[in-house]
Design an enzyme around this catalytic site. Structure first.
Site, PDB file in Angstrom:
ATOM      1  N   LYS A   9       0.834  -1.202   0.000  1.00 46.74           N
ATOM      2  CA  LYS A   9       0.000   0.000   0.000  1.00 46.74           C
ATOM      3  C   LYS A   9       0.875   1.261   0.000  1.00 46.74           C
ATOM      4  O   LYS A   9       2.091   1.192   0.271  1.00 46.74           O
ATOM      5  CB  LYS A   9      -0.926  -0.040   1.228  1.00 46.74           C
ATOM      6  CG  LYS A   9      -1.924  -1.211   1.206  1.00 46.74           C
ATOM      7  CD  LYS A   9      -2.864  -1.146   2.415  1.00 46.74           C
ATOM      8  CE  LYS A   9      -3.864  -2.290   2.406  1.00 46.74           C
ATOM      9  NZ  LYS A   9      -4.857  -2.175   3.514  1.00 46.74           N
ATOM     10  N   TYR A  49     -12.290  -1.499  -3.660  1.00 44.04           N
ATOM     11  CA  TYR A  49     -12.838  -1.775  -2.324  1.00 44.04           C
ATOM     12  C   TYR A  49     -14.358  -1.662  -2.286  1.00 44.04           C
ATOM     13  O   TYR A  49     -14.923  -1.408  -1.215  1.00 44.04           O
ATOM     14  CB  TYR A  49     -12.212  -0.827  -1.302  1.00 44.04           C
ATOM     15  CG  TYR A  49     -10.867  -1.302  -0.764  1.00 44.04           C
ATOM     16  CD1 TYR A  49     -10.743  -2.527  -0.104  1.00 44.04           C
ATOM     17  CD2 TYR A  49      -9.718  -0.513  -0.885  1.00 44.04           C
ATOM     18  CE1 TYR A  49      -9.518  -2.959   0.403  1.00 44.04           C
ATOM     19  CE2 TYR A  49      -8.491  -0.930  -0.372  1.00 44.04           C
ATOM     20  CZ  TYR A  49      -8.401  -2.157   0.267  1.00 44.04           C
ATOM     21  OH  TYR A  49      -7.201  -2.589   0.786  1.00 44.04           O
ATOM     22  N   ASN A 112      -1.830  -0.222   6.999  1.00 41.90           N
ATOM     23  CA  ASN A 112      -1.294  -1.502   7.458  1.00 41.90           C
ATOM     24  C   ASN A 112      -0.428  -2.191   6.395  1.00 41.90           C
ATOM     25  O   ASN A 112      -0.304  -3.409   6.369  1.00 41.90           O
ATOM     26  CB  ASN A 112      -2.424  -2.395   7.969  1.00 41.90           C
ATOM     27  CG  ASN A 112      -3.495  -2.638   6.927  1.00 41.90           C
ATOM     28  OD1 ASN A 112      -3.358  -2.207   5.784  1.00 41.90           O
ATOM     29  ND2 ASN A 112      -4.553  -3.331   7.303  1.00 41.90           N
ATOM     30  N   HIS A 115      -1.969  -5.513   1.388  1.00 41.27           N
ATOM     31  CA  HIS A 115      -3.287  -6.106   1.126  1.00 41.27           C
ATOM     32  C   HIS A 115      -3.072  -7.501   0.575  1.00 41.27           C
ATOM     33  O   HIS A 115      -2.122  -7.739  -0.165  1.00 41.27           O
ATOM     34  CB  HIS A 115      -4.054  -5.280   0.077  1.00 41.27           C
ATOM     35  CG  HIS A 115      -5.250  -6.001  -0.460  1.00 41.27           C
ATOM     36  ND1 HIS A 115      -6.463  -5.990   0.180  1.00 41.27           N
ATOM     37  CD2 HIS A 115      -5.401  -6.840  -1.533  1.00 41.27           C
ATOM     38  CE1 HIS A 115      -7.316  -6.761  -0.493  1.00 41.27           C
ATOM     39  NE2 HIS A 115      -6.693  -7.286  -1.536  1.00 41.27           N
ATOM     40  N   GLU A 126      -9.705  -9.433  -8.052  1.00 37.98           N
ATOM     41  CA  GLU A 126      -8.647  -8.459  -7.763  1.00 37.98           C
ATOM     42  C   GLU A 126      -7.480  -8.564  -8.751  1.00 37.98           C
ATOM     43  O   GLU A 126      -6.909  -7.545  -9.158  1.00 37.98           O
ATOM     44  CB  GLU A 126      -8.164  -8.651  -6.321  1.00 37.98           C
ATOM     45  CG  GLU A 126      -9.245  -8.268  -5.312  1.00 37.98           C
ATOM     46  CD  GLU A 126      -8.833  -8.485  -3.869  1.00 37.98           C
ATOM     47  OE1 GLU A 126      -7.711  -8.980  -3.606  1.00 37.98           O
ATOM     48  OE2 GLU A 126      -9.640  -8.142  -2.990  1.00 37.98           O
TER      49      GLU A 126
HETATM   50  P1  GDP Z   1      -7.903  -6.991   5.262  1.00 39.89           P
HETATM   51  O1  GDP Z   1      -8.525  -8.041   4.363  1.00 39.89           O
HETATM   52  O2  GDP Z   1      -7.110  -7.589   6.407  1.00 39.89           O
HETATM   53  O3  GDP Z   1      -7.100  -5.966   4.498  1.00 39.89           O
HETATM   54  O4  GDP Z   1      -9.105  -6.219   5.994  1.00 39.89           O
HETATM   55  P2  GDP Z   1     -10.546  -5.707   5.504  1.00 39.89           P
HETATM   56  O5  GDP Z   1     -10.915  -6.289   4.168  1.00 39.89           O
HETATM   57  O6  GDP Z   1     -11.496  -5.904   6.637  1.00 39.89           O
HETATM   58  O7  GDP Z   1     -10.346  -4.128   5.354  1.00 39.89           O
HETATM   59  C1  GDP Z   1      -9.733  -3.579   4.216  1.00 39.89           C
HETATM   60  C2  GDP Z   1      -8.800  -2.488   4.653  1.00 39.89           C
HETATM   61  O8  GDP Z   1      -9.578  -1.420   5.233  1.00 39.89           O
HETATM   62  C3  GDP Z   1      -7.809  -2.848   5.774  1.00 39.89           C
HETATM   63  O9  GDP Z   1      -6.670  -3.508   5.314  1.00 39.89           O
HETATM   64  C4  GDP Z   1      -7.482  -1.476   6.337  1.00 39.89           C
HETATM   65  O10 GDP Z   1      -6.563  -0.774   5.504  1.00 39.89           O
HETATM   66  C5  GDP Z   1      -8.838  -0.784   6.275  1.00 39.89           C
HETATM   67  N1  GDP Z   1      -9.600  -0.933   7.518  1.00 39.89           N
HETATM   68  C6  GDP Z   1     -10.156  -2.064   8.044  1.00 39.89           C
HETATM   69  N2  GDP Z   1     -10.797  -1.807   9.190  1.00 39.89           N
HETATM   70  C7  GDP Z   1     -10.665  -0.460   9.401  1.00 39.89           C
HETATM   71  C8  GDP Z   1     -11.120   0.425  10.427  1.00 39.89           C
HETATM   72  O11 GDP Z   1     -11.786   0.035  11.387  1.00 39.89           O
HETATM   73  N3  GDP Z   1     -10.782   1.752  10.275  1.00 39.89           N
HETATM   74  C9  GDP Z   1     -10.064   2.216   9.216  1.00 39.89           C
HETATM   75  N4  GDP Z   1      -9.784   3.517   9.159  1.00 39.89           N
HETATM   76  N5  GDP Z   1      -9.620   1.401   8.249  1.00 39.89           N
HETATM   77  C10 GDP Z   1      -9.907   0.079   8.334  1.00 39.89           C
END
Ligand code: GDP
Length: 139
Positions: A9, A49, A112, A115, A126
């Protein structure tokens, strides 16, 4: 054999972590079939997303993902999806296991570093979002 999409990212690229991430995934035995640097527009990030469009963090997440260059890769291996998610660690770096990319490098639940696709159907969507067949190099 399975394929998955990896993204370093914009925070990871901006902080000079491309090499660290690539080192870990190659050391794990995953094969990189495709790799390029892109800078997503807001619209491209929203499309990527789209499953999260109702989430409160959608606008912030898509701003972040379009804030600078990112590195997208296609990885291949046995159980590549689960293996790469294990290398990444939990979404929230504070809950990520020791030695994972997010535990070691992430600074924020959103920023973080990496991805990874979470299922075969999302991996197919994707990968095709960023790569055409000529850009993927089978081994
Ligand atoms: P991943 O599959 O582990 O990447 O997680 P998700 O699909 O649930 O979320 C996609 C991305 O959204 C995450 O990698 C984070 O960058 C972001 N994200 C997830 N949860 C949160 C949150 O509670 N707050 C914010 N600001 N970003 C989040």
């Amino acid at each position: 054999m399975e394929r998955t999409l990896s993204i370093i990212k914009p925070d990871g690229v901006g902080r000079g972590l491309i090499g660290d991430v690539v080192k870990r995934l190659e050391a794990s035995g995953l094969t990189i079939l495709a790799m390029k640097m892109i800078h997503m527009t807001k619209t491209q990030a929203q499309g990527f997303y789209a499953v999260h469009r109702e989430r409160p963090f959608f606008d912030s997440l898509t701003d972040f993902m379009s804030s600078g260059p990112a590195v997208v890769m296609v990885l291949e291996g046995e159980n590549a999806i689960a293996r790469y998610r294990e290398l990444m660690g939990a979404t929230n770096y504070k809950e990520a296991a020791e030695g994972t990319i997010r535990r070691d490098f992430a600074t924020d639940i959103e920023k973080n570093v990496v991805h990874g696709s979470d299922a075969p159907e999302t991996a197919a969507f994707e990968i095709s979002y960023f790569f055409n067949a000529f850009e993927i190099n089978p081994r």
